[in-house]
Every structure is written in C-alpha cells, then in structure tokens.
Design a protein around this motif. Structure first.
Motif, PDB file in Angstrom:
ATOM      1  N   ARG A   9       0.780  -1.283   0.127  1.00  0.00           N
ATOM      2  CA  ARG A   9       0.173  -0.068  -0.101  1.00  0.00           C
ATOM      3  C   ARG A   9       1.014   1.186  -0.043  1.00  0.00           C
ATOM      4  NH1 ARG A   9      -5.236  -0.764   3.145  1.00  0.00           N
ATOM      5  NH2 ARG A   9      -5.733  -2.744   2.778  1.00  0.00           N
ATOM      6  N   LEU A  10       0.676   2.103  -0.879  1.00  0.00           N
ATOM      7  CA  LEU A  10       1.214   3.528  -0.761  1.00  0.00           C
ATOM      8  C   LEU A  10       0.256   4.749  -0.562  1.00  0.00           C
ATOM      9  CD1 LEU A  10       3.772   5.135  -1.850  1.00  0.00           C
ATOM     10  CD2 LEU A  10       2.601   5.571  -3.995  1.00  0.00           C
ATOM     11  N   LYS A  11       0.504   4.980   0.638  1.00  0.00           N
ATOM     12  CA  LYS A  11      -0.519   6.076   0.994  1.00  0.00           C
ATOM     13  C   LYS A  11       0.431   7.661   0.725  1.00  0.00           C
ATOM     14  CE  LYS A  11      -3.349   7.436   4.817  1.00  0.00           C
ATOM     15  NZ  LYS A  11      -3.891   7.078   6.150  1.00  0.00           N
ATOM     16  N   ILE A  12      -0.601   8.427  -0.056  1.00  0.00           N
ATOM     17  CA  ILE A  12      -0.222   9.587  -0.394  1.00  0.00           C
ATOM     18  C   ILE A  12      -0.900  10.773   0.482  1.00  0.00           C
ATOM     19  CG2 ILE A  12       0.511  11.392  -2.158  1.00  0.00           C
ATOM     20  CD1 ILE A  12       0.116   9.009  -4.185  1.00  0.00           C
ATOM     21  N   MET A  13      -0.370  11.613   1.338  1.00  0.00           N
ATOM     22  CA  MET A  13      -1.040  12.571   1.868  1.00  0.00           C
ATOM     23  C   MET A  13      -0.972  13.948   1.218  1.00  0.00           C
ATOM     24  SD  MET A  13      -0.487  10.193   4.339  1.00  0.00           S
ATOM     25  CE  MET A  13       1.382  10.328   5.020  1.00  0.00           C
ATOM     26  N   GLN A  14      -1.876  14.929   1.574  1.00  0.00           N
ATOM     27  CA  GLN A  14      -1.849  16.265   1.241  1.00  0.00           C
ATOM     28  C   GLN A  14      -1.541  16.247  -0.415  1.00  0.00           C
ATOM     29  OE1 GLN A  14      -2.041  18.858   3.127  1.00  0.00           O
ATOM     30  NE2 GLN A  14      -2.080  17.573   4.938  1.00  0.00           N
ATOM     31  N   LEU A  15      -2.758  15.769  -0.967  1.00  0.00           N
ATOM     32  CA  LEU A  15      -2.807  15.643  -2.484  1.00  0.00           C
ATOM     33  C   LEU A  15      -2.982  16.941  -2.878  1.00  0.00           C
ATOM     34  CD1 LEU A  15      -4.988  12.512  -2.846  1.00  0.00           C
ATOM     35  CD2 LEU A  15      -2.741  12.817  -3.782  1.00  0.00           C
ATOM     36  N   SER A  16      -2.362  17.062  -4.158  1.00  0.00           N
ATOM     37  CA  SER A  16      -2.432  18.535  -4.955  1.00  0.00           C
ATOM     38  C   SER A  16      -2.648  17.987  -6.383  1.00  0.00           C
ATOM     39  CB  SER A  16      -1.096  19.370  -4.703  1.00  0.00           C
ATOM     40  OG  SER A  16      -0.334  18.591  -5.493  1.00  0.00           O
ATOM     41  N   GLU A  17      -2.892  18.932  -7.313  1.00  0.00           N
ATOM     42  CA  GLU A  17      -3.078  18.938  -8.598  1.00  0.00           C
ATOM     43  C   GLU A  17      -1.920  18.121  -9.270  1.00  0.00           C
ATOM     44  OE1 GLU A  17      -5.637  19.885 -11.231  1.00  0.00           O
ATOM     45  OE2 GLU A  17      -7.160  20.072  -9.403  1.00  0.00           O
ATOM     46  N   VAL A  74      -6.807  13.877  -9.518  1.00  0.00           N
ATOM     47  CA  VAL A  74      -7.250  14.403  -8.349  1.00  0.00           C
ATOM     48  C   VAL A  74      -8.183  15.459  -8.865  1.00  0.00           C
ATOM     49  CG1 VAL A  74      -6.060  16.254  -6.797  1.00  0.00           C
ATOM     50  CG2 VAL A  74      -4.857  13.798  -7.686  1.00  0.00           C
ATOM     51  N   LEU A  75      -9.451  15.472  -8.164  1.00  0.00           N
ATOM     52  CA  LEU A  75     -10.244  16.527  -8.391  1.00  0.00           C
ATOM     53  C   LEU A  75     -10.485  17.858  -7.526  1.00  0.00           C
ATOM     54  CD1 LEU A  75     -13.292  14.130  -9.362  1.00  0.00           C
ATOM     55  CD2 LEU A  75     -11.653  15.365 -11.112  1.00  0.00           C
ATOM     56  N   SER A  76     -11.131  18.940  -7.913  1.00  0.00           N
ATOM     57  CA  SER A  76     -11.317  19.852  -6.926  1.00  0.00           C
ATOM     58  C   SER A  76     -12.586  19.720  -6.285  1.00  0.00           C
ATOM     59  CB  SER A  76     -11.318  21.138  -7.259  1.00  0.00           C
ATOM     60  OG  SER A  76     -12.319  21.587  -8.152  1.00  0.00           O
ATOM     61  N   TYR A  77     -12.939  20.193  -5.202  1.00  0.00           N
ATOM     62  CA  TYR A  77     -14.302  20.040  -4.583  1.00  0.00           C
ATOM     63  C   TYR A  77     -15.450  20.526  -5.404  1.00  0.00           C
ATOM     64  CZ  TYR A  77     -13.301  17.790  -0.209  1.00  0.00           C
ATOM     65  OH  TYR A  77     -12.716  16.755   0.774  1.00  0.00           O
ATOM     66  N   LEU A  78     -15.395  21.495  -6.342  1.00  0.00           N
ATOM     67  CA  LEU A  78     -16.351  21.948  -6.932  1.00  0.00           C
ATOM     68  C   LEU A  78     -16.967  20.981  -7.829  1.00  0.00           C
ATOM     69  CD1 LEU A  78     -14.788  25.291  -7.810  1.00  0.00           C
ATOM     70  CD2 LEU A  78     -16.386  24.861  -6.256  1.00  0.00           C
ATOM     71  N   VAL A  79     -16.185  19.891  -8.348  1.00  0.00           N
ATOM     72  CA  VAL A  79     -16.678  18.943  -9.406  1.00  0.00           C
ATOM     73  C   VAL A  79     -18.211  18.300  -9.010  1.00  0.00           C
ATOM     74  CG1 VAL A  79     -16.055  17.022 -10.340  1.00  0.00           C
ATOM     75  CG2 VAL A  79     -14.508  18.735 -10.210  1.00  0.00           C
ATOM     76  N   PRO A  80     -18.187  17.478  -7.668  1.00  0.00           N
ATOM     77  CA  PRO A  80     -19.278  17.052  -7.319  1.00  0.00           C
ATOM     78  C   PRO A  80     -20.438  18.095  -6.670  1.00  0.00           C
ATOM     79  CG  PRO A  80     -17.777  16.407  -5.715  1.00  0.00           C
ATOM     80  CD  PRO A  80     -16.857  17.266  -6.587  1.00  0.00           C
ATOM     81  N   LEU A  81     -19.914  19.369  -6.405  1.00  0.00           N
ATOM     82  CA  LEU A  81     -20.924  20.358  -5.866  1.00  0.00           C
ATOM     83  C   LEU A  81     -21.759  20.644  -7.174  1.00  0.00           C
ATOM     84  CD1 LEU A  81     -20.580  21.340  -3.028  1.00  0.00           C
ATOM     85  CD2 LEU A  81     -19.765  23.469  -4.019  1.00  0.00           C
ATOM     86  N   LYS A  82     -21.519  20.654  -8.327  1.00  0.00           N
ATOM     87  CA  LYS A  82     -22.516  20.960  -9.355  1.00  0.00           C
ATOM     88  C   LYS A  82     -23.593  20.007  -9.264  1.00  0.00           C
ATOM     89  CE  LYS A  82     -18.805  23.069 -11.806  1.00  0.00           C
ATOM     90  NZ  LYS A  82     -17.918  22.258 -13.108  1.00  0.00           N
ATOM     91  N   PRO A  83     -23.441  18.632  -9.424  1.00  0.00           N
ATOM     92  CA  PRO A  83     -24.719  18.010  -9.512  1.00  0.00           C
ATOM     93  C   PRO A  83     -25.610  18.088  -8.294  1.00  0.00           C
ATOM     94  CG  PRO A  83     -22.746  16.792 -10.035  1.00  0.00           C
ATOM     95  CD  PRO A  83     -22.336  17.965  -9.631  1.00  0.00           C
ATOM     96  N   PHE A  84     -24.663  18.276  -7.057  1.00  0.00           N
ATOM     97  CA  PHE A  84     -25.443  18.293  -5.692  1.00  0.00           C
ATOM     98  C   PHE A  84     -26.384  19.563  -5.714  1.00  0.00           C
ATOM     99  CE2 PHE A  84     -26.257  18.055  -1.315  1.00  0.00           C
ATOM    100  CZ  PHE A  84     -26.010  19.180  -0.884  1.00  0.00           C
ATOM    101  N   LEU A  85     -25.790  20.648  -6.251  1.00  0.00           N
ATOM    102  CA  LEU A  85     -26.515  21.986  -6.171  1.00  0.00           C
ATOM    103  C   LEU A  85     -27.883  21.853  -7.347  1.00  0.00           C
ATOM    104  CD1 LEU A  85     -23.861  24.787  -5.676  1.00  0.00           C
ATOM    105  CD2 LEU A  85     -25.578  24.205  -4.164  1.00  0.00           C
ATOM    106  N   GLY A  86     -27.556  21.158  -8.307  1.00  0.00           N
ATOM    107  CA  GLY A  86     -28.359  21.075  -9.197  1.00  0.00           C
ATOM    108  C   GLY A  86     -29.749  20.172  -8.671  1.00  0.00           C
TER     109      GLY A  86
END
Lengths: 490, 378
Positions: free
Chosen positions: B272-280, B305-317
């Motif tokens: 297992r490779l654990k990667i913390m503090q992900l960035s683009e 790696v996505l930003s939080y806005l990506v699932p937020l759009k369907p949710f707001l819809g």
C-alpha cells in the motif's frame, strides 16, 4: 364536530390524490430502504481508505437499520403532533445532512455518527408516517396501494446499486455521498405531497364518545391491571399519548406484536446467508449473485401482485389469512432449504421465498390497519417497525454463531423456519380463539332477554358485545340485523 | 538427518574442511543424479571415514556462499581416493549452480500438452512460476502414420534444445524435457515440435505471477489523502517498489522526502502506498513493481485529483430541483385549499338557505295540518 376549521371529512378516496400519495410513499421507500442497502457498496472504499476490516465498516449498515427501526415510534409521534408533511420534510433534511456531513468524515467514528445515527434518525422520521398516510387514502384498494408503495425498496435497490457504483467511480466515495445526500433531499418533495386528510372515523361524534366512555368503564371492570397501567400512562405521558397508544392494550395487537418479533427474527438471516450457503454447496460466485438478484426481483413482483390479489373481492375479507399463509410458507421454504444442494433446486427456492417475502411485507400495514383502525395506524406502525429492530440486529449474528458451532447451515435455517412458522401459527390460533368466542357470545346473545337486546340507543347491544372490540361490534351488528336496522344504514 | 561430522559449521579453518565438503557434495550430486533424489540429503556415498549423510543442506543454505566456495576452488584439481566418480570435473559455474540448487528443497513442477494430427491451432499452456524449481515438460502426440517417421524437436524461443528423451508406445509418442529454472534468463517459452506431414507445436509459457491493481482510475480530491494498493493473488514477492511516471520515465517514489508518502503492506502479497496532502500535481500514473527471484512484474494505477467543485455542481442541481418541486406542490395545495374553501362557503351558504327554507316549509306544513285537525275536530 366544530365547523370553525371547515375541515371536510371524507371516506378514503381510493384514488385521485391517493395515487400521488402512493407515488410519494414509493419515493420514500426508495430513499430510505434502498439507500440503506446501497450503503454497503461503500464498504470496500471505507475499508481501503480508513484501513479497517470488514467487521468495523459493516457496523455502519447495522447502525442505520437499527436506528431507523428503533426510532420509528418517534416518527409517528412527531407526525401526529406536528403534521405528516412537516415530519417527513424534517426527516428528509436530517437524513440529507447526515449524508453530507459523512462526505467530509476523517475517521470511521465520524461515519458512525453522521451516516449511522443522523441518517437513520432522518429515515425513521419518514418511514412509518408515509406508510400510514397510504392507509388513510385507500380502503378498497389498500393492499394494491401498499404493494406499489413497498415495492420501492426492491426497485430502488435494483436501480440505485449500479448508479451508486458509477458515482463512486466518477467522484470517489466523498463525492458520491454528497450527491446521495442531495438525492435523499427528495424526501422533502415526498413530504410536501402528503396532504392531510381527515377521515370520518377519525372524527368523534357524541354517540361514539359515549361508546368510548362505556368501553373504558367496561375495561376497568374487567381488568384491574389495565387500570393501573392506564393510571401510570396518564400521569407520565399525558392524555393525548394515552389515547394514541391505547391500542397497545388490545389483545389482538399484543398477539400481532409477538408474532412480528418471531417473524422478523426469522426473515433477516436469509439475505445474509443465502450466498455463503450457495457457495458452500458448490454454486459459483456468479450464480450465487444471480440467486440474490432473482430474490430481489421476485420480491418486487410479490409486493405488487399479492397486493392486487388480496384486493379482489374474494380475498378481501381474508387478508389476515393471506398474511398467515405467506409467513407460514416462507417458514416452510426455510425448512426445505438444507435439503436443496444444487443450483437447479435453489432457483425455485429463491423464487418462492422472494415472492412470499414481498407478499407479507405488503400485508403488514394492511393487517395492522385492520386491527387498530386508521386513526392509530401511524403509531401502531411505528411500534410494529420498532419491534423489527432488535430481531434484525440479533438474528444474523446468532445464525452465524450456530453455523460456526455446528459447521453447517442446517441448524440456523431450521431455527429461522420454525420461528416464522410459530409466528403464523400464533396469529392463526389467536384468530381461531376469537372466532370461537364470538360464536359463543352470539349463542349467549340469542338466549338472553329480548328487551335487553332491543336497548340499543342507536348503538350496538353492549350487554352482548362488551368483550368484543370496535371492529367486531359492526360484524355482530351485520350478522344480526333484527337488533338495530337503523345502525346498519349509518 | 545428522549433519556431517566436521561440517558442523564453517567456522573452523577452511583449508581442511572445504575440500572435504567438496568431495561430499560431489558424492551427493552423483547419488542424486542416479536416484532422482530431490531433497539432496541422503548421500550414502562411497565409503570414506564412515557413513556420510548430508544434513538437510543447512550448511549449504545461501547461494553466495556456495558460489564463493565454488569460485575459490574451481581451479583445484580433484584427487580422489577410494571414490569412484565418473562425473566430469567441475567446469562451468551455471551447471554447478544448477546442481547445488537442486539440493536446496526445490519443488518439482510437471506440465504436459497433448497434441493430435488434427490440432490446427498451436496449443499453449501458461505457467506462472515464482520460485526456482525443477521443471518437467511432457508432450504427447498421437501419430496417424508411422510413429518412427515423426521428427521431434524442442526449442526455447528460437534456440534448439538438447537433453530431451523420446518414448513411443503404439501410436502415441511421448517426449520429455527436464531442466531447472533458477533465474530470469531461464524463463520464457519452451516449445515441442512434432513433424509428420504438418508441423504441430505445443508451447509452455513461463511467466512470473501477475500483479493486480485497479483498472479504473482512482479519484481523489485536493487536500485529501489516498491509498494505492497492489495485490498479488497467490504469491509472495521478495520485494515491492513504487514508481511514479509522467509520460514514459519512471521515477522511484521517495518515501523520505517529507511526510507525503508512506509505504506499508499488511501481508507479503500486498503493498500500500499512502499519499497525503494531495495536490493537482500528484495526478498521473503510479507503478508498483513486484520483485521475484525469477523476474519482475508490474502494474499501474491511475490517480485523478479533482477539486471539490466537481461533485458540488450535480449536488446543487438536485437541491434546486427539490426546492422548485416543493414550492410547486405546496403552492398547488394552497390553491386547491382556497378553491375548496370557496366552494365550502358557497355550499354552506346553500345549506343555510336550505335550512331556512326547510324551517319555513315546516311552518307552512304544520299550519295546514293544524287546520286539518281543526277542521276534523270540527
């Protein structure tokens, strides 16, 4: 009744807005039961992310199920005191909040609290009021309406499972939980659909008040214990709750409650242990999954067709018997299961069990409504689903312990089968006893003083019917027309 | 199995013990070849100073030591007394290695392929091998014509092989090739050829076990942490290593730079490779390599790696849709309530009118009766 509020009382419409209520209840079942089942799809993700084993993550599902069932009476209380609409909308908001907060979780404990407790509570506030509402809007086609409404859990699981899988692949579990939270917000839409309706029998007329009072007096004379419990209930919880939960003291309801305990104990392990059992007799993984799919699909078919069937005129008066029959047959299937050791034998088993599982699930609200009437249906359903909680929790681990101890699934399945058969036998026995008492009393009534019989005061002959409850009064009246013909017209 | 006296450890002065050791080993090898003894222990060799039994090769555990010994004494001439050895002097290192490793608990793997005259498609068998083993390959051919006219050959890749044996019973022809696989050079494709009219071929493909990873890309969010897993189903590699690549160059993952990466595995067959503090910047392909004695196998995992806005759009819809629906339904309900109240008012008005007219009718009705009775009484 007071005309100030201008509330028109009607009889159950059996259509019209009732179908919107059924649609609403269908959506409620999807959003509660189907979403609960789909939470298990997240477990693999949680296991990887939080590096925990299966047992720790499986707790989430148990907590949601348990809290939903345990807090079902709370749901009925809230919707009785506020209104059904407000109750369900509140539940929707709570459940949605739980899922949204869960998407930000940083440890498994957070998930227990948000996804487990909060979401379960939200679901509990929605589930029993929605089902009770369907009962209020239908009487002739009640079983069909319930069938369609309850089929939501099967159809919902069928549709949601691949959708949730897709969401997890696209957005990972955090995004999927967020979007699922949005989906569950549709419970508010269902809540808005639940227009309140006041039925004729909910309104108390002066006659019925008199009846109620004499009934209470007779109860007091008959059993001092009930007086004591009544006093305690009165002092602790207040008059309204006493009235609401008066059905708890009905012998019919107590018998139903005990039988529901046994039935819930028996029905839950199959969904957990069918696949391991099939694998142990040599069925492949794909075929075992196929068995589960068959079970799910036939469950839906059983819901709707059995509901339609028991609405037919020939079976309408025998809904109780149909319920017994469905539960008993499921128990018999369980007893036969250890003898079925290959796939061609397990497929018909899946079909039969699934069909009758869907059948009795549809009939639970119908039978409860027959016993307590539509006024207390919401509270009664709350109690009935509350009684499902502990057996659901306890039964799979006990079955698992039996499997580990004996090394085979026979003992576990036999126990569940006997539990379900006991449940149906208990109900059948109670109904039989009641019938015998009725014929006895009618026999007595025929022999007693005719003057006393004619003292009806526009209501039922109380000297005869003292020990019979509200529903049976009418049946006595109907079977003995010469006593009070005017009452029949009313 | 007692250890050979004097072989109790290589702690003593090597000068005397090692040639002795060499002789015993040679004897054991000779014996092993003759009897096909795999454990390589019971060498009741020619008599010299008592029964010589090799222990379960405990002094001869590690290959490097053996190699060391062999290389040190490869130029020694053998002198034997009362030992009849027909084995050729120890010449090439690989053969020596082969012989030595034969006696260190090698497992035997045997595989066979059946061919007929009619098989049009070349028959292949895939074999996964993790540890050095002795291999026994058998090809079975059913000849339609004369058995003796069939030409049998073995090849590894394109290279011709020798040391195979052929056996014929009736119309069936058996050919067997035995060898050992110790390192990655010996892995590959081994084929047996039967030439009658057509050339029939059976191939044994030797591969190291495959590593399973996720086929689908792993989706994560900025600021989050993630775990990449590589699993090997029924094998335990010697070592696991991780590489990240942007394009074609694979760069090893540096665990010690900051606390960004952590490699651990619960079992030997998983990493297992654990990667913390992900960035683009962390998105791309990650490769896990499983190192075996006989080679390496690798798998790649894609990280997105996505930003939080990506699932937020369907949710707001969905939230907007819910609000609109609730508003529509409640508005409809208020509208129908108002309509009902109006009709209720109208109906009540009518009812009141009805009652009034009833009352007046009643009065009127009473009057004639009254008059009638009066008239009757009169």
């Amino acid at each position: 009744m007071t005309k100030g509020t201008r509330v028109r009382s009607t009889s159950p419409p059996d259509g019209g807005w009732g179908w919107m209520i059924v649609a609403g209840c269908f959506l409620v079942t999807i959003c509660t039961r189907a979403v609960t089942r789909c939470i298990s799809i997240f477990f693999v993700e949680f296991q990887t992310y939080f590096t925990q084993d299966y047992a720790q993550t499986a707790w989430i599902h148990s907590i949601v199920d348990c809290v939903t069932m345990l807090c079902a009476p709370l749901g009925s209380v809230v919707s009785n005191h506020l209104s059904c609409q407000v109750g369900i909308m509140l539940g929707g908001l709570l459940a949605s909040t739980g899922l949204i907060l869960g998407s930000f979780a940083t440890s498994l404990k957070h998930l227990y609290l948000t996804l487990g407790v909060l979401t379960g509570l939200g679901f509990a506030l929605c589930y029993s009021p929605a089902i009770a509402m369907v009962g209020k809007y239908f009487s002739r086609r009640k079983a069909l309406a319930y069938g369609i409404a309850m089929s939501g859990s099967g159809i919902g699981t069928f549709i949601l499972a691949p959708v949730v899988q897709l969401l997890i692949e696209q957005f990972s579990w955090r995004g999927a939980l967020l979007i699922l939270g949005g989906f569950v917000l549709n419970l508010c839409v269902c809540g808005a659909l639940m227009r309140p309706i006041t039925l004729k029998e909910d309104q108390t007329t002066p006659e019925q008040n008199h009846i109620g009072r004499t009934q209470k007096q007779d109860f007091k004379r008959v059993s001092p214990c009930s007086t004591l419990t009544k006093k305690w209930v009165h002092t602790c919880l207040g008059c309204s709750l006493q009235q609401e939960y008066s059905f708890l003291l009905m012998s019919d309801f107590v018998v139903l409650a005990i039988s529901v305990l046994f039935m819930a104990y028996g029905c839950s392990p199959l969904f957990v242990y069918l696949v391991p059992y099939a694998l142990s007799v040599g069925v492949s993984h794909q075929q075992a999954a196929f068995l589960m799919s068959i079970l799910g699909v036939i469950d839906i078919i059983g819901n709707i067709t059995f509901g339609w069937l028991t609405d037919r005129r020939c079976l309408k008066n025998y809904r109780y018997v149909c319920y017994l029959f469905a539960v008993g047959l499921d128990g018999l299937c369980y007893l036969c299961l250890p003898m079925l050791q290959s796939l061609p034998l397990l497929v018909p088993f899946s079909c039969t069990f699934g069909y009758f599982d869907g059948a009795y699930v549809t009939l639970i609200p119908v039978v409860t409504a027959e016993i307590v009437g539509t006024t207390s249906l919401s509270s009664a359903l709350g109690v009935v689903y509350f009684l499902h909680a502990v057996p659901y929790l306890v039964s799979p681990p006990i079955a698992g312990r039996l499997v580990d101890m004996t090394g085979s699934y026979t003992a576990a399945f036999l126990l569940c089968g006997f539990s379900m058969i006991l449940s149906s036998v208990l109900l059948g026995f109670a109904r039989l006893v009641k019938k015998m008492r009725k014929t006895q009393l009618r026999f007595l009534a025929e022999e007693s003083d005719p003057k006393l019989q004619l003292w009806t005061n526009g209501s039922v002959a109380y000297s005869v019917a003292r020990e019979l409850d509200h529903k049976d009064e009418q049946s006595v009246v109907l079977t003995a027309p010469r006593y009070s013909p005017t009452r029949q017209m009313a | 199995m007692r250890a050979l006296p004097g072989l109790r450890g290589l702690r003593g002065p090597p000068s005397l013990q090692l040639p002795l050791l060499l002789l015993c080993l040679l004897a054991a090898v000779r014996r092993g070849w003759a009897d096909g003894n795999t454990t390589g222990a019971k060498a009741t060799g020619p008599s010299w100073g008592g029964r010589a039994r090799l222990g379960p090769a405990s002094p001869l555990t590690t290959l490097p030591i053996r190699e060391e010994m062999m290389t040190k004494y490869s130029n020694l001439s053998l002198e034997s007394h009362n030992i009849s050895l027909t084995a050729s002097p120890l010449t090439t290192l690989p053969i020596r290695e082969e012989m030595m490793t034969k006696y260190s608990n090698l497992s035997l793997e045997s595989h066979s392929i059946s061919l007929t005259e009619q098989s049009s498609v070349p028959v292949e068998k895939n074999i996964t091998l993790e540890r050095p083993s002795r291999i026994e390959l058998t090809c079975n051919f059913t000849a339609s014509g004369d058995v003796n006219s069939v030409n049998v050959t073995w090849k590894k890749g394109d290279e011709q092989l020798t040391n195979y044996c052929i056996n014929a019973t009736g119309k069936n022809l058996y050919t067997q090739y035995m060898f050992t696989i110790i390192n990655s050079n010996q892995m590959g494709n081994y084929s047996c050829f039967f030439e009658e009219e057509k050339k029939q071929r059976g191939t044994f493909n030797f591969r190291v076990p495959e590593v399973q990873g996720k086929n689908k890309p792993l989706v994560t969010y900025v600021g989050d942490s993630t775990v990449l897993i590589c699993k090997c189903q029924h094998c335990s590699p010697l070592n696991w290593t991780w590489y990240s690549s942007n394009g074609s160059i694979q760069v090893p993952v540096d665990v010690h730079v900051n606390d960004k990466y952590a490699i651990n595995g619960t079992n030997a067959n998983e990493t297992r490779l654990k990667i913390m503090q992900l960035s683009e910047d962390d998105k791309g392909s990650y490769w896990c390599h499983a190192v075996f004695q006989l080679g390496e196998s690798q798998m790649h995992v894609e990280l997105v790696v996505l930003s939080y806005l990506v699932p937020l759009k369907p949710f707001l819809g969905i939230v907007v849709e819910v609000i609109i629906l609730v508003a529509i339904i409640l508005f409809c309900e208020m509208y129908t309530q108002k309509k009902k109240m109006h009709t209720d008012d109208g109906k009540e008005f009518e009812q009141v009118e009805q009652l009034k007219s009833d009352d007046s009718n009643g009065v009127e009705n009473n009057a004639p009766r009254h008059r009638k009775s009066e008239s009757v009484s009169q």
